[in-house]
Motif scaffolding. Structure first.
Motif, mmCIF file in Angstrom:
data_model
loop_
_atom_site.group_PDB
_atom_site.id
_atom_site.type_symbol
_atom_site.label_atom_id
_atom_site.label_comp_id
_atom_site.label_asym_id
_atom_site.label_seq_id
_atom_site.Cartn_x
_atom_site.Cartn_y
_atom_site.Cartn_z
ATOM 1 N N MET A 35 0.834 -1.206 0.000
ATOM 2 C CA MET A 35 0.000 0.000 0.000
ATOM 3 C C MET A 35 0.867 1.254 0.000
ATOM 4 S SD MET A 35 -3.424 -0.918 2.207
ATOM 5 C CE MET A 35 -2.644 -0.597 3.747
ATOM 6 N N ASP A 36 1.967 1.232 0.729
ATOM 7 C CA ASP A 36 2.886 2.376 0.726
ATOM 8 C C ASP A 36 3.470 2.592 -0.664
ATOM 9 O OD1 ASP A 36 2.462 2.851 3.419
ATOM 10 O OD2 ASP A 36 4.284 1.802 4.060
ATOM 11 N N ILE A 40 -1.396 4.915 -1.945
ATOM 12 C CA ILE A 40 -2.845 5.054 -1.817
ATOM 13 C C ILE A 40 -3.157 6.299 -1.001
ATOM 14 C CG2 ILE A 40 -4.968 3.962 -0.991
ATOM 15 C CD1 ILE A 40 -3.580 2.391 -3.247
ATOM 16 N N VAL A 46 -10.131 2.381 -4.783
ATOM 17 C CA VAL A 46 -9.199 1.317 -5.149
ATOM 18 C C VAL A 46 -9.986 0.082 -5.560
ATOM 19 C CG1 VAL A 46 -7.311 -0.142 -4.329
ATOM 20 C CG2 VAL A 46 -7.513 2.205 -3.510
ATOM 21 N N ASP A 48 -9.849 -3.882 -5.886
ATOM 22 C CA ASP A 48 -9.138 -5.063 -5.391
ATOM 23 C C ASP A 48 -9.661 -6.289 -6.137
ATOM 24 O OD1 ASP A 48 -7.781 -7.013 -4.003
ATOM 25 O OD2 ASP A 48 -8.751 -6.633 -2.080
ATOM 26 N N ILE A 56 -5.983 -7.800 1.868
ATOM 27 C CA ILE A 56 -5.614 -6.478 1.354
ATOM 28 C C ILE A 56 -6.820 -5.540 1.400
ATOM 29 C CG2 ILE A 56 -4.810 -5.200 -0.677
ATOM 30 C CD1 ILE A 56 -3.249 -7.679 -1.488
ATOM 31 N N LEU A 60 -6.883 -1.711 2.963
ATOM 32 C CA LEU A 60 -7.116 -0.657 1.969
ATOM 33 C C LEU A 60 -8.268 0.238 2.399
ATOM 34 C CD1 LEU A 60 -6.807 -2.494 -1.471
ATOM 35 C CD2 LEU A 60 -5.402 -0.592 -0.680
ATOM 36 N N ARG A 63 -7.433 3.060 4.495
ATOM 37 C CA ARG A 63 -6.598 4.108 3.912
ATOM 38 C C ARG A 63 -7.281 4.865 2.774
ATOM 39 N NH1 ARG A 63 -0.297 3.091 2.701
ATOM 40 N NH2 ARG A 63 -0.498 2.435 4.864
#
Length: 87
Positions: A35-36, A40, A46, A48, A56, A60, A63
């Motif tokens: 994610m870094d 994001i 997002v 997925d 995940i 997510l 964030r």
């Protein structure tokens, strides 16, 4: 793709009960690192694909503004729904 592989289609003799294309990600540090690297942002949506168990998906959701989780395996869909209800 090379010319030799361009039209190469293999039909698996394995059925879905004997073969799973699922690859589950369970390393939480790796999820956070991914994610870094993806950078994001809190205002983003997002997608997925192949959400599986949500390893995940749910980080997510903490964030990003929105997460669209796509999963075709009914067993994993039920797990995702159950987990989402408790969040």
């Amino acid at each position: 793709m090379s010319k030799n592989n361009r039209h190469c289609h293999h039909k698996s003799k394995n059925n879905s009960k004997n073969f799973s294309a699922q690859h589950r990600l369970i390393n939480k540090r790796l999820v956070l690192d991914m994610m870094d690297l993806a950078r994001i942002q809190s205002h983003e949506t997002v997608l997925d694909l192949g959400a599986g168990t949500g390893a995940i998906t749910f980080p997510l959701a903490e964030r990003a503004a929105d997460v669209i989780a796509v999963e075709t395996d009914p067993e994993y869909v039920n797990k995702l729904k159950s987990r989402a209800e408790t969040v």
